[in-house]
Design an enzyme around this catalytic site. Structure first.
Site, PDB file in Angstrom:
ATOM      1  N   LYS A  79      69.129  27.777  41.132  1.00 49.08           N
ATOM      2  CA  LYS A  79      67.934  27.679  39.979  1.00 49.08           C
ATOM      3  C   LYS A  79      67.293  26.892  40.846  1.00 49.08           C
ATOM      4  CE  LYS A  79      66.950  28.656  35.442  1.00 49.08           C
ATOM      5  NZ  LYS A  79      68.208  29.941  34.952  1.00 49.08           N
ATOM      6  N   GLY A 182      63.554  31.417  18.118  1.00 45.87           N
ATOM      7  CA  GLY A 182      62.154  31.816  19.003  1.00 45.87           C
ATOM      8  C   GLY A 182      62.459  33.250  19.792  1.00 45.87           C
ATOM      9  N   VAL A 183      60.823  33.659  19.550  1.00 45.89           N
ATOM     10  CA  VAL A 183      59.901  35.055  19.883  1.00 45.89           C
ATOM     11  C   VAL A 183      59.199  34.628  21.051  1.00 45.89           C
ATOM     12  CG1 VAL A 183      60.713  36.190  17.685  1.00 45.89           C
ATOM     13  CG2 VAL A 183      58.443  34.629  18.227  1.00 45.89           C
ATOM     14  N   GLY A 184      60.037  34.573  21.926  1.00 43.64           N
ATOM     15  CA  GLY A 184      59.219  34.407  23.541  1.00 43.64           C
ATOM     16  C   GLY A 184      59.587  36.205  24.098  1.00 43.64           C
ATOM     17  N   VAL A 186      61.606  36.869  25.177  1.00 37.83           N
ATOM     18  CA  VAL A 186      63.296  37.476  25.404  1.00 37.83           C
ATOM     19  C   VAL A 186      62.929  38.137  23.548  1.00 37.83           C
ATOM     20  CG1 VAL A 186      65.644  37.470  25.434  1.00 37.83           C
ATOM     21  CG2 VAL A 186      64.332  36.398  27.150  1.00 37.83           C
TER      22      VAL A 186
END
Ligand code: PHE
Length: 351
Positions: A79, A182-184, A186
């Site tokens: 990462k 969270g509605v990013g 994904v």
């Protein structure tokens, strides 16, 4: 502090670059190359300190190793974190991305990367100018396979179906209440699948623009951040940042199960036991969020078609999660512990 973090880590290598023109710290953690070249996203955000950024990248890199190891996918775990200063000048982003690409290129295949929190396919296009051929998930117009969000969401959705199968004896989502945090990239694609499957979908979000779009234009029920853990639902799906489950939040939960796309959802190893004690079924994050990384690298490096990639994502996650639930039940251990065993077994037998 940094010395201790590195001593306690069981990975292979950490690459450090101080980007003088911007004051950003770049950390690339190569956790394991046992199953293949280390692969993982590049996270770009500001941190409270360089130590906090290192601590994050070390954990995230290990997560990538386990993520690929559960399905036995031929990639290792790594990462990158680009910790930008609070006064970061957005104008300098392009040059920073080019210098970063050059660094990856110098590593000569030790590390392959793709998008993560704070980066997108458009960033990958720029990074690839100097970093090719080690950059995944460029936009289709630049020759890449595009965003990894939809494939991650497809995998998380599959994980949620397996969770329903385990809880209710039926994979159907009809009438099940699912709260997506969270509605990013994904979360957005996940709630579409959930709605199409007949679930009652609630969402939580902090970005005002996204709240307006999903609540007012698309008609989803909105849950404010302060009520996100205590809202009653069948499945709680964290799709934002990690570290959301700790002693405090676990005691507030009123869900039957957790299944989401965020990386490193547990604040510490003891939180898996806390969830088990409360009778909440936990689908380990890295078992069900491998979809994006698997589909994109499969398409770009293994020559899979998009259909083949989606098929692999669905069958791998179904098989992996069922195996984890079975092992946890049989051994009387947490699902997190069971997932680690499956991953470690695949790591020890090699590619
Ligand atoms: N953000 C992805 C993950 O955490 C990383 C990734 C995306 C890697 C696309 C490769 C290709 O799994």
């Amino acid at each position: 502090m940094i010395e201790q973090l590195l001593k306690d880590w069981d990975g292979e290598t950490v690459v450090v670059r101080y980007d003088r023109p911007t004051g950003a710290w770049i950390f690339i953690a190569i956790h394991s190359t046992q199953l293949g070249p280390a692969t993982g996203g590049t996270r770009l955000k500001s941190y409270t300190s360089p130590e906090a950024a290192i601590s994050d990248v070390l954990k995230l890199a290990a997560g990538m190793t386990y993520k690929f190891a559960v399905p036995g996918f031929p990639r290792g775990g790594g990462k990158a974190v680009i910790a930008i200063p609070d006064d970061f000048d957005p104008q300098s982003r392009t040059d920073l991305r080019r210098r970063y690409g050059k660094l990856i290129q110098q590593l000569g295949g030790l590390f392959y990367t793709g998008p993560d929190v704070g980066t997108s396919s458009t960033d990958m296009d720029i990074i690839a100018e100097t970093g090719a051929p080690y950059i995944h998930s460029r936009t289709p117009s630049a020759g890449g396979a595009g965003s990894s969000g939809p494939a991650t969401a497809m995998g998380v959705f599959t994980g949620i179906q397996v969770v329903c199968e385990q809880l209710f004896g039926d994979a159907s989502l009809e009438g099940r209440r699912v709260l997506v945090q969270g509605v990013g990239d994904v979360g957005e694609s996940l709630i579409e699948h959930l709605r199409a499957a007949g679930a009652e979908v609630l969402f939580s979000e902090v970005d005002e623009k996204l709240i307006r779009r999903f609540r007012d234009e698309l008609g989803f029920q909105f849950v404010p951040a302060k009520a996100v853990y205590s809202t009653e639902c069948d499945i709680f799906s964290p799709c934002a940042l990690g570290g959301v489950f700790n002693g405090d939040t676990v005691s507030q939960l009123r869900c039957r199960a957790i299944a989401g796309g965020a990386n490193n959802q547990l604040a510490g190893p003891e939180d898996a036991e806390r969830l088990r004690t409360r009778g909440i079924l936990y689908a380990p994050d890295y078992v069900i969020n491998v979809g994006g990384a698997m589909a994109i690298t499969g398409i770009e490096a293994l020559g899979w078609s998009r259909e083949e990639a989606m098929r692999q994502v669905v069958t791998s996650i179904q098989g992996g999660l069922r195996q984890v639930f079975e092992l946890a039940e049989k051994e009387g251990i947490t699902t997190e512990g069971a997932a680690l065993r499956v991953a470690e077994e695949h790591l020890s037998t090699g590619p």
